[in-house]
Write a protein that holds these residues in place. Structure first.
Motif, PDB file in Angstrom:
ATOM      1  N   ASP A  12       0.794  -1.245   0.107  1.00  0.00           N
ATOM      2  CA  ASP A  12       0.033  -0.029  -0.021  1.00  0.00           C
ATOM      3  C   ASP A  12       0.875   1.372  -0.035  1.00  0.00           C
ATOM      4  OD1 ASP A  12      -2.383  -1.373   0.147  1.00  0.00           O
ATOM      5  OD2 ASP A  12      -2.730  -1.306   2.160  1.00  0.00           O
ATOM      6  N   GLN A  13       1.878   1.297   0.602  1.00  0.00           N
ATOM      7  CA  GLN A  13       2.767   2.517   0.842  1.00  0.00           C
ATOM      8  C   GLN A  13       3.556   2.889  -0.600  1.00  0.00           C
ATOM      9  OE1 GLN A  13       5.431   1.340   3.945  1.00  0.00           O
ATOM     10  NE2 GLN A  13       4.261   2.150   5.379  1.00  0.00           N
ATOM     11  N   PHE A  14       3.807   1.849  -1.207  1.00  0.00           N
ATOM     12  CA  PHE A  14       4.290   1.898  -2.757  1.00  0.00           C
ATOM     13  C   PHE A  14       3.088   2.188  -3.860  1.00  0.00           C
ATOM     14  CE2 PHE A  14       7.894   0.060  -0.480  1.00  0.00           C
ATOM     15  CZ  PHE A  14       9.045   0.798  -1.131  1.00  0.00           C
ATOM     16  N   GLY A  15       1.891   1.825  -3.337  1.00  0.00           N
ATOM     17  CA  GLY A  15       0.863   2.243  -4.266  1.00  0.00           C
ATOM     18  C   GLY A  15       0.616   1.269  -5.423  1.00  0.00           C
ATOM     19  N   ARG A  16       0.880   0.117  -4.883  1.00  0.00           N
ATOM     20  CA  ARG A  16       0.688  -1.071  -5.910  1.00  0.00           C
ATOM     21  C   ARG A  16      -0.607  -2.071  -5.620  1.00  0.00           C
ATOM     22  NH1 ARG A  16       6.627  -1.428  -5.816  1.00  0.00           N
ATOM     23  NH2 ARG A  16       7.333   0.426  -7.141  1.00  0.00           N
ATOM     24  N   THR A  17      -0.958  -2.358  -6.819  1.00  0.00           N
ATOM     25  CA  THR A  17      -2.092  -3.273  -6.608  1.00  0.00           C
ATOM     26  C   THR A  17      -1.735  -4.648  -6.255  1.00  0.00           C
ATOM     27  OG1 THR A  17      -2.261  -3.937  -8.808  1.00  0.00           O
ATOM     28  CG2 THR A  17      -3.593  -2.042  -8.349  1.00  0.00           C
ATOM     29  N   GLN A  18      -2.338  -5.495  -5.697  1.00  0.00           N
ATOM     30  CA  GLN A  18      -1.913  -7.136  -5.558  1.00  0.00           C
ATOM     31  C   GLN A  18      -1.587  -7.422  -6.836  1.00  0.00           C
ATOM     32  OE1 GLN A  18      -4.850  -9.531  -3.776  1.00  0.00           O
ATOM     33  NE2 GLN A  18      -3.994  -9.141  -1.642  1.00  0.00           N
ATOM     34  N   LEU A  19      -2.117  -7.227  -8.047  1.00  0.00           N
ATOM     35  CA  LEU A  19      -1.872  -8.059  -9.262  1.00  0.00           C
ATOM     36  C   LEU A  19      -0.524  -7.454  -9.802  1.00  0.00           C
ATOM     37  CD1 LEU A  19      -2.843  -9.805 -11.525  1.00  0.00           C
ATOM     38  CD2 LEU A  19      -4.009  -7.676 -12.618  1.00  0.00           C
ATOM     39  N   ASP A  20      -0.293  -6.055  -9.590  1.00  0.00           N
ATOM     40  CA  ASP A  20       1.088  -5.478 -10.205  1.00  0.00           C
ATOM     41  C   ASP A  20       2.373  -6.123  -9.256  1.00  0.00           C
ATOM     42  OD1 ASP A  20      -0.161  -3.912 -11.878  1.00  0.00           O
ATOM     43  OD2 ASP A  20      -0.315  -2.073 -10.674  1.00  0.00           O
ATOM     44  N   ALA A  21       2.015  -6.176  -7.904  1.00  0.00           N
ATOM     45  CA  ALA A  21       3.100  -6.699  -6.962  1.00  0.00           C
ATOM     46  C   ALA A  21       3.391  -8.276  -7.245  1.00  0.00           C
ATOM     47  CB  ALA A  21       2.647  -6.492  -5.637  1.00  0.00           C
ATOM     48  N   ALA A  22       2.195  -8.831  -7.582  1.00  0.00           N
ATOM     49  CA  ALA A  22       2.555 -10.168  -7.796  1.00  0.00           C
ATOM     50  C   ALA A  22       3.230 -10.617  -9.267  1.00  0.00           C
ATOM     51  CB  ALA A  22       1.084 -10.942  -8.080  1.00  0.00           C
ATOM     52  N   ARG A  23       2.826  -9.880 -10.257  1.00  0.00           N
ATOM     53  CA  ARG A  23       3.548  -9.971 -11.493  1.00  0.00           C
ATOM     54  C   ARG A  23       4.879  -9.706 -11.192  1.00  0.00           C
ATOM     55  NH1 ARG A  23      -1.031  -7.097 -15.232  1.00  0.00           N
ATOM     56  NH2 ARG A  23      -2.427  -8.999 -15.396  1.00  0.00           N
ATOM     57  N   ALA A  24       5.290  -8.295 -10.751  1.00  0.00           N
ATOM     58  CA  ALA A  24       6.773  -8.005 -10.097  1.00  0.00           C
ATOM     59  C   ALA A  24       7.442  -9.175  -9.481  1.00  0.00           C
ATOM     60  CB  ALA A  24       6.709  -6.631  -9.744  1.00  0.00           C
ATOM     61  N   LEU A  25       6.942  -9.622  -8.683  1.00  0.00           N
ATOM     62  CA  LEU A  25       7.665 -10.642  -7.675  1.00  0.00           C
ATOM     63  C   LEU A  25       7.443 -12.065  -8.393  1.00  0.00           C
ATOM     64  CD1 LEU A  25       5.816  -9.536  -4.640  1.00  0.00           C
ATOM     65  CD2 LEU A  25       8.146  -9.616  -4.892  1.00  0.00           C
ATOM     66  N   GLY A  26       7.042 -12.337  -9.434  1.00  0.00           N
ATOM     67  CA  GLY A  26       7.003 -13.530 -10.184  1.00  0.00           C
ATOM     68  C   GLY A  26       6.109 -14.736  -9.514  1.00  0.00           C
ATOM     69  N   ILE A  27       4.801 -14.072  -8.761  1.00  0.00           N
ATOM     70  CA  ILE A  27       4.027 -15.382  -8.077  1.00  0.00           C
ATOM     71  C   ILE A  27       2.738 -14.841  -8.650  1.00  0.00           C
ATOM     72  CG2 ILE A  27       5.737 -15.355  -6.332  1.00  0.00           C
ATOM     73  CD1 ILE A  27       3.807 -13.662  -4.612  1.00  0.00           C
ATOM     74  N   SER A  28       1.668 -15.597  -8.185  1.00  0.00           N
ATOM     75  CA  SER A  28       0.399 -15.477  -8.717  1.00  0.00           C
ATOM     76  C   SER A  28      -0.329 -14.482  -7.816  1.00  0.00           C
ATOM     77  CB  SER A  28      -0.626 -16.673  -8.535  1.00  0.00           C
ATOM     78  OG  SER A  28      -0.714 -17.358  -7.350  1.00  0.00           O
ATOM     79  N   ASN A  29      -1.572 -13.930  -8.348  1.00  0.00           N
ATOM     80  CA  ASN A  29      -2.353 -13.117  -7.558  1.00  0.00           C
ATOM     81  C   ASN A  29      -2.855 -13.690  -6.112  1.00  0.00           C
ATOM     82  OD1 ASN A  29      -3.464 -10.437  -6.762  1.00  0.00           O
ATOM     83  ND2 ASN A  29      -5.215 -11.231  -7.754  1.00  0.00           N
TER      84      ASN A  29
END
Length: 128
Positions: A12-29
């Motif tokens: 939340d502090q970085f203003g990322r959605t779960q989908l955006d973060a999951a993609r960047a981390l290489g894991i599923s939502n």
């Protein structure tokens, strides 16, 4: 505060959605959602990815500290180098520089040091 809550808070502090973060981390939502809800615990490799992605430490994520900042400590060799009056002119502003600038200067110094490793005293600087 739980690991899941800390993960969600950092996202939340970085203003990322779960989908955006999951993609960047290489894991599923779905995986990210389970980590954030404390339904699953991440493997050490994933935990390291979280720390890097959220620019924090694994100690913070695991609740071992409440300080999310990453402390970058220059090497003692670097401190000795910049304390030398002959070198001080180049790095005179290091100690008063903002943290981001200090990190940049440290990486530059380490690059130069690595490049010069193995150079003979008789070699001209910059030549191997």
């Amino acid at each position: 505060m739980t690991l899941g809550r800390r993960l969600r808070e950092r996202r939340d502090q970085f203003g990322r959605t779960q989908l955006d973060a999951a993609r960047a981390l290489g894991i599923s939502n779905v995986q990210l959602s389970r980590y954030e809800s404390d339904d699953r615990k991440p493997e050490p490799e994933i935990l390291s990815r979280f720390a890097e992605y959220y620019k924090t430490t694994t100690d913070y994520l695991l609740g071992r500290t409440d300080d999310p900042t990453i402390e970058v400590k220059p090497s003692s060799a670097f401190e000795a180098f910049i304390s030398n009056p002959e070198h001080g002119l180049f790095f005179k502003d290091y100690l008063d520089a903002p943290e981001a600038r200090k990190e940049e200067m440290l990486r530059f110094w380490e690059f130069l040091r690595e490049k010069e490793r193995g150079r003979k005293p008789s070699d001209r600087q910059g030549e191997s």
